[in-house]
Design a protein around this motif. Structure first.
Motif, short mmCIF file in Angstrom:
data_model
loop_
_atom_site.label_atom_id
_atom_site.label_comp_id
_atom_site.label_asym_id
_atom_site.label_seq_id
_atom_site.Cartn_x
_atom_site.Cartn_y
_atom_site.Cartn_z
N GLN A 134 -4.25 15.24 1.80
CA GLN A 134 -3.63 16.36 1.09
C GLN A 134 -3.55 16.02 -0.40
OE1 GLN A 134 0.77 17.44 1.27
NE2 GLN A 134 -0.08 19.05 2.57
N ASP A 157 -0.83 13.62 -6.97
CA ASP A 157 -0.51 12.82 -5.77
C ASP A 157 -1.59 13.05 -4.73
OD1 ASP A 157 0.82 11.11 -4.06
OD2 ASP A 157 2.29 12.60 -3.39
N ASN A 186 -1.92 12.47 -0.53
CA ASN A 186 -1.25 12.14 0.72
C ASN A 186 -2.32 11.84 1.77
OD1 ASN A 186 0.08 12.51 3.34
ND2 ASN A 186 1.82 13.24 2.16
N SER A 234 2.40 9.54 1.16
CA SER A 234 2.25 9.90 -0.24
C SER A 234 1.95 8.64 -1.04
CB SER A 234 3.53 10.55 -0.77
OG SER A 234 3.55 10.57 -2.19
#
Length: 227
Positions: free
Chosen positions: A164, A178, A180, A185
């Motif tokens: 993600q 970021d 994931n 994360s």
């Protein structure tokens, strides 16, 4: 009487035209206001998809260079990640409360070292994937600047990995803030690691910088030795 009647009709017709013009203007304005957010969301969705597709294609091409030279592959991925990731924003967040304690000089050195370490870390992760394919499953617009993209990376030699991406639109440009991977994360993992490292140095920023400088140099030496 006839003249007054005609004048009255003319005035009435003029008033009707004015009212109609006001109503039509209000209707068009409302339609534009309703359509603009929808169009903006669609534009941001399209931009996010294009951004990730271009990023993935460039990353795949860079990884394929590793068969010829690990140094060349690392340099290529370094350039791609530096362009695609908002490294100053990530670095400041990861340092957490210690950012306020650092001097301007320490902050500058930290950001330079952090960028090197982050790039080398992600270079390692992408090279672990080897040759891979990918699918973009869903794009979720959180607000006017934040986009979350769900994707699946499909390495040739292993199972699929859910990834993600959190993108942020800053200064009319999308960047990764970021990643994931399999539910973790990377931003929070790095924050825990950096915070723990500083605490182990007794909160001494200079000692912390010396430690990550040594870590970076060891990784660079390994890459250089591999050619």
């Amino acid at each position: 009487m006839t003249q007054r009647t005609n004048d009255a009709h003319a005035a009435s017709n003029a008033w009707i035209h004015v009212v109609f013009a006001i109503w039509l203007s209000a209707l068009l304005t409302a339609a534009a206001l309703w359509a603009s957010p929808a169009q903006a969301q669609q534009d941001l969705t399209d931009d996010a998809r294009t951004f990730l597709e271009q990023f993935a294609q460039r990353a795949i091409a860079a990884i394929e260079r590793a068969a010829v030279s690990e140094r060349e592959a690392t340099a290529a991925l370094d350039e791609i990640l530096t362009e695609a990731f908002d490294l100053p924003l990530i670095g400041r967040f990861v340092m957490g409360r210690y950012w306020d304690r650092a001097t301007d000089g320490q902050r500058r050195e930290y950001l330079a070292l952090f960028q090197d370490m982050l790039v080398l870390t992600y270079v390692g992760r992408f090279r672990e994937f080897g040759s891979f394919d990918y699918d973009i499953d869903r794009i979720n617009i959180r607000n006017e600047r934040d986009v979350v993209v769900d994707s699946v990376i499909k390495p040739v030699d292993s199972g699929s990995i859910e990834v993600q991406w959190r993108l942020r639109n800053r200064e009319e440009r999308l960047r990764v803030v970021d990643v994931n991977i399999a539910g973790l994360s990377m931003l929070l993992v790095q924050r825990d690691e950096i915070g723990g490292l500083i605490r182990r140095q007794g909160g001494d920023i200079d000692k912390f910088l010396a430690t990550i400088r040594e870590q970076r140099d060891r990784i660079r030496d390994r890459v250089d030795a591999a050619g």
